[in-house]
Motif scaffolding. Structure first.
Motif, mmCIF file in Angstrom:
data_model
loop_
_atom_site.group_PDB
_atom_site.id
_atom_site.type_symbol
_atom_site.label_atom_id
_atom_site.label_comp_id
_atom_site.label_asym_id
_atom_site.label_seq_id
_atom_site.Cartn_x
_atom_site.Cartn_y
_atom_site.Cartn_z
ATOM 1 N N ASP A 182 12.768 65.083 -9.928
ATOM 2 C CA ASP A 182 12.148 66.404 -10.032
ATOM 3 C C ASP A 182 11.624 66.889 -8.686
ATOM 4 O O ASP A 182 11.328 68.074 -8.516
ATOM 5 N N HIS A 183 11.507 65.979 -7.741
ATOM 6 C CA HIS A 183 11.180 66.305 -6.351
ATOM 7 C C HIS A 183 11.510 65.067 -5.530
ATOM 8 O O HIS A 183 11.403 63.939 -6.026
ATOM 9 N N LEU A 184 11.922 65.274 -4.289
ATOM 10 C CA LEU A 184 12.277 64.156 -3.409
ATOM 11 C C LEU A 184 11.621 64.360 -2.056
ATOM 12 O O LEU A 184 11.766 65.417 -1.442
ATOM 13 N N LEU A 185 10.877 63.338 -1.618
ATOM 14 C CA LEU A 185 10.230 63.366 -0.300
ATOM 15 C C LEU A 185 10.928 62.367 0.606
ATOM 16 O O LEU A 185 11.068 61.185 0.267
ATOM 17 N N PHE A 186 11.366 62.838 1.762
ATOM 18 C CA PHE A 186 11.995 61.970 2.761
ATOM 19 C C PHE A 186 11.243 62.092 4.071
ATOM 20 O O PHE A 186 10.954 63.197 4.539
ATOM 21 N N THR A 187 10.948 60.968 4.687
ATOM 22 C CA THR A 187 10.383 60.939 6.034
ATOM 23 C C THR A 187 11.326 60.144 6.921
ATOM 24 O O THR A 187 11.658 58.995 6.605
ATOM 25 N N GLY A 188 11.773 60.750 8.023
ATOM 26 C CA GLY A 188 12.711 60.064 8.901
ATOM 27 C C GLY A 188 13.343 61.017 9.883
ATOM 28 O O GLY A 188 12.779 62.074 10.213
ATOM 29 N N SER A 189 14.532 60.681 10.337
ATOM 30 C CA SER A 189 15.203 61.465 11.368
ATOM 31 C C SER A 189 15.789 62.756 10.793
ATOM 32 O O SER A 189 16.088 62.848 9.597
ATOM 33 N N THR A 190 15.987 63.723 11.663
ATOM 34 C CA THR A 190 16.577 64.992 11.242
ATOM 35 C C THR A 190 17.993 64.790 10.732
ATOM 36 O O THR A 190 18.400 65.390 9.725
ATOM 37 N N GLN A 191 18.758 63.935 11.401
ATOM 38 C CA GLN A 191 20.141 63.697 11.000
ATOM 39 C C GLN A 191 20.216 63.131 9.582
ATOM 40 O O GLN A 191 20.977 63.607 8.735
ATOM 41 N N THR A 192 19.394 62.103 9.302
ATOM 42 C CA THR A 192 19.393 61.524 7.959
ATOM 43 C C THR A 192 18.822 62.511 6.957
ATOM 44 O O THR A 192 19.266 62.575 5.804
ATOM 45 N N GLY A 193 17.829 63.305 7.386
ATOM 46 C CA GLY A 193 17.242 64.308 6.506
ATOM 47 C C GLY A 193 18.276 65.304 5.998
ATOM 48 O O GLY A 193 18.227 65.736 4.839
ATOM 49 N N LYS A 194 19.229 65.669 6.843
ATOM 50 C CA LYS A 194 20.296 66.581 6.419
ATOM 51 C C LYS A 194 21.143 65.944 5.320
ATOM 52 O O LYS A 194 21.529 66.612 4.350
ATOM 53 N N ALA A 195 21.441 64.649 5.475
ATOM 54 C CA ALA A 195 22.236 63.947 4.463
ATOM 55 C C ALA A 195 21.472 63.841 3.147
ATOM 56 O O ALA A 195 22.044 64.011 2.061
ATOM 57 N N VAL A 196 20.166 63.564 3.234
ATOM 58 C CA VAL A 196 19.333 63.471 2.029
ATOM 59 C C VAL A 196 19.303 64.816 1.316
ATOM 60 O O VAL A 196 19.443 64.902 0.084
ATOM 61 N N MET A 197 19.142 65.883 2.074
ATOM 62 C CA MET A 197 19.077 67.218 1.475
ATOM 63 C C MET A 197 20.404 67.577 0.809
ATOM 64 O O MET A 197 20.430 68.188 -0.272
ATOM 65 N N ALA A 198 21.514 67.174 1.434
ATOM 66 C CA ALA A 198 22.823 67.451 0.849
ATOM 67 C C ALA A 198 23.002 66.699 -0.470
ATOM 68 O O ALA A 198 23.533 67.242 -1.447
ATOM 69 N N SER A 199 22.548 65.441 -0.506
ATOM 70 C CA SER A 199 22.642 64.662 -1.748
ATOM 71 C C SER A 199 21.770 65.277 -2.833
ATOM 72 O O SER A 199 22.188 65.389 -3.994
ATOM 73 N N ALA A 200 20.557 65.663 -2.468
ATOM 74 C CA ALA A 200 19.633 66.247 -3.451
ATOM 75 C C ALA A 200 20.160 67.572 -3.986
ATOM 76 O O ALA A 200 19.900 67.932 -5.145
ATOM 77 N N ALA A 201 20.901 68.290 -3.159
ATOM 78 C CA ALA A 201 21.408 69.603 -3.570
ATOM 79 C C ALA A 201 22.352 69.507 -4.758
ATOM 80 O O ALA A 201 22.491 70.466 -5.529
ATOM 81 N N THR A 202 23.000 68.356 -4.933
ATOM 82 C CA THR A 202 23.909 68.176 -6.064
ATOM 83 C C THR A 202 23.188 68.402 -7.387
ATOM 84 O O THR A 202 23.759 68.949 -8.344
ATOM 85 N N ASN A 203 21.917 67.965 -7.445
ATOM 86 C CA ASN A 203 21.110 68.137 -8.653
ATOM 87 C C ASN A 203 20.112 69.284 -8.541
ATOM 88 O O ASN A 203 19.245 69.436 -9.416
ATOM 89 N N LEU A 204 20.213 70.066 -7.471
ATOM 90 C CA LEU A 204 19.234 71.117 -7.176
ATOM 91 C C LEU A 204 17.816 70.539 -7.148
ATOM 92 O O LEU A 204 16.852 71.181 -7.576
ATOM 93 N N THR A 205 17.705 69.322 -6.650
ATOM 94 C CA THR A 205 16.396 68.681 -6.520
ATOM 95 C C THR A 205 15.647 69.276 -5.335
ATOM 96 O O THR A 205 16.163 69.255 -4.206
ATOM 97 N N PRO A 206 14.448 69.807 -5.535
ATOM 98 C CA PRO A 206 13.677 70.315 -4.398
ATOM 99 C C PRO A 206 13.260 69.167 -3.480
ATOM 100 O O PRO A 206 12.991 68.052 -3.948
ATOM 101 N N VAL A 207 13.225 69.429 -2.194
ATOM 102 C CA VAL A 207 12.933 68.369 -1.225
ATOM 103 C C VAL A 207 11.756 68.744 -0.336
ATOM 104 O O VAL A 207 11.514 69.921 -0.050
ATOM 105 N N THR A 208 11.030 67.722 0.060
ATOM 106 C CA THR A 208 10.101 67.813 1.174
ATOM 107 C C THR A 208 10.653 66.885 2.246
ATOM 108 O O THR A 208 10.846 65.694 1.995
#
Length: 484
Positions: free
Chosen positions: A199-225
């Protein structure tokens, strides 16, 4: 559970099945009790604090073992203390945050009605934790997540295996898995974790990995921080005492051996101040760390990162940068990965040190003559996570704050804005999306649900079809009021 014991499943597959099973249990528990009351949230927050308090020494040891050596004092100061203070501050204000908020009603059309904004739990929140401050960056978000009434599934870094194993073992003494579970990343579950329908996903880390996390979350329209990084600059104005600036900058630059996402990634100094700053740096660094092999000085996290720092120094030298080893004669310790502080004076912009986040004890120094040079340089790059202007001139201070955008800022010091529990923490642009800490953290992990309560009188009746002269007059009257 039979699938977990099946010889047909490899270890990765078994870990994946176990992770999905925990997620489903938390989801089921949320649906059974979607709105934990104030008392249960306070109980969860106190248990969270108790876990950290009971095991603070063991947590510090586990982190140090994962690093090779991590200063116990730094762990207590930068991880244990802020977590406990943050929980205490949240408990103090939670009742007020949970209270439904009144909002105004268009009384002309909706007489006797009322509006409320109700903060409700989102459900199951995923947290992806980096290795550099693993207690702070796990338990500070958990404070906001639990305050908002959610469940949490936390994935630790593959560089924190001892800490992850310890947390997995002790957390069940405080929370059922339906409420909180930790996952180690020995089986490289990152992509599958971020693809879960949280229902929400928080990622802390590099910008490059953050882009991959956001792309994965987008599959479920999961909001991200996303709490990312980037190159956070500092600038020392001519009016500010240089020794005071050096003392404060070096405290943070050498904290955790510089492995902090909000650390100073490059420093602007007036042209005439460089030599004095180098001399002050050498004096201060030797006073604080007379022996780099001592436990006070933290190791670089792994061999790859240690070698990366040496490669970054070599690249700068090859491109004509003046490099000053602040501990001359000390060329590091490959066994413990103790890396000495280096100053890199006037590096080229195409140097590695100016192209990527440093995450280590390297401090590039650029010179300037006019504040506009600083503003234009920073604004020509991606927006940083933090900005640190040193000046006692209020007009200059405000000029920098108004003209340079960053996730956060600290005036006349560094990083302290992150430790303020009543200030939100977060980036902007390439340095992150969203905030947590304090009230903003509670809001971030809540659904601010707008609710309209119909009054006894239905003000819309005169506007219902069939439309006629009466309804048109009412609409024209309302429009005139709106225009005025």
């Amino acid at each position: 559970m039979e699938a977990l014991d099946s010889p047909k499943l490899d270890e990765h597959s078994q870990a994946l099945v176990a992770m999905n099973e925990v997620f489903q249990r938390q989801r089921k528990d949320y649906l059974a009790n979607p709105y934990p009351d104030y008392t249960s949230r306070i109980r969860d927050l106190r248990k969270l604090a108790q876990l950290v308090q009971d095991h603070k020494d063991a947590l510090a040891r586990a982190i140090s073992e994962d690093y090779g050596n991590r200063s116990v004092d730094e762990t207590l100061f930068a991880e244990i203390l802020p977590v406990l203070e943050g929980i205490q501050e949240t408990i103090k204000h939670l009742r007020k945050w949970m209270r439904p908020e009144r909002r105004r009603v268009r009384q002309l059309v909706y007489p006797l009605a009322s509006n409320r904004l109700i903060a409700q739990p989102l459900g199951v929140v995923g947290v992806i934790v980096p290795w550099n401050f693993p207690i702070n960056l796990a338990f500070s978000p958990l404070t906001s997540i639990f305050a908002a009434g959610n469940r949490a599934l936390v994935k630790m870094s593959d560089r924190s295996p001892r800490l992850a194993a310890f947390l997995k073992r002790v957390v069940t003494d405080y929370f059922p898995r339906e409420k909180l579970a930790f996952i180690d990343d020995g089986h490289q579950l990152g992509p599958e974790f971020s693809a879960l329908p949280f229902d929400h996903l928080l990622f802390t880390g590099s910008t490059q990995t953050g882009k991959a996390v956001m792309a994965s979350a987008a599959t479920n329209l999961t909001p991200v921080t996303l709490e990312l990084g980037g190159k956070s600059p500092a600038v020392v104005a001519p009016d500010f005492p240089l020794e005071v600036a050096a003392e404060r900058i070096l405290f943070w630059k050498l904290m955790n051996a510089g492995q902090i996402c909000t650390n100073i990634d490059y420093l602007f100094l007036p042209e005439s101040k460089v030599r004095e700053f180098v001399e002050l740096t050498q004096k201060i660094a030797h006073q604080r760390y007379p022996d780099l092999q001592a436990p006070d000085y933290t190791s670089i996290i792994d061999d790859r990162s240690y070698q990366r720092l040496w490669d970054t120094v070599a690249d700068a030298q090859q491109k004509g940068t003046q490099v000053v080893n602040v501990f001359p004669g000390n060329e590091g310790d490959g066994a413990l990965r103790k890396f000495p502080l280096h100053l890199l004076i006037e590096p080229n912009d195409d140097s590695l040190v100016m192209q990527r986040e440093i995450f280590g004890p390297l401090l590039p120094i650029k010179t300037y003559r006019d504040p506009q040079e600083v503003i234009e340089y920073i604004n020509s790059r991606e927006r940083p996570l933090a900005f640190y202007p040193f000046t006692r001139n209020k007009s200059l201070r405000d000029l920098y704050l108004q003209r340079v955008m960053s996730g956060g800022a600290c005036v006349n010091n560094c990083l302290l804005h992150v430790a303020q529990h009543d200030l939100p923490f977060g980036g902007v642009g390439h340095s992150g999306i969203g905030h947590y800490h304090g009230k903003e953290g509670f809001i971030n992990f809540s659904k601010l649900r707008p609710v309209h309560y119909q009054g006894f009188i239905d003000g819309l009746k005169p506007l219902m079809p069939p439309y006629g002269e009466k309804s048109r007059k009412i609409l024209e009257f309302m429009i005139r009021r709106a225009r005025s």
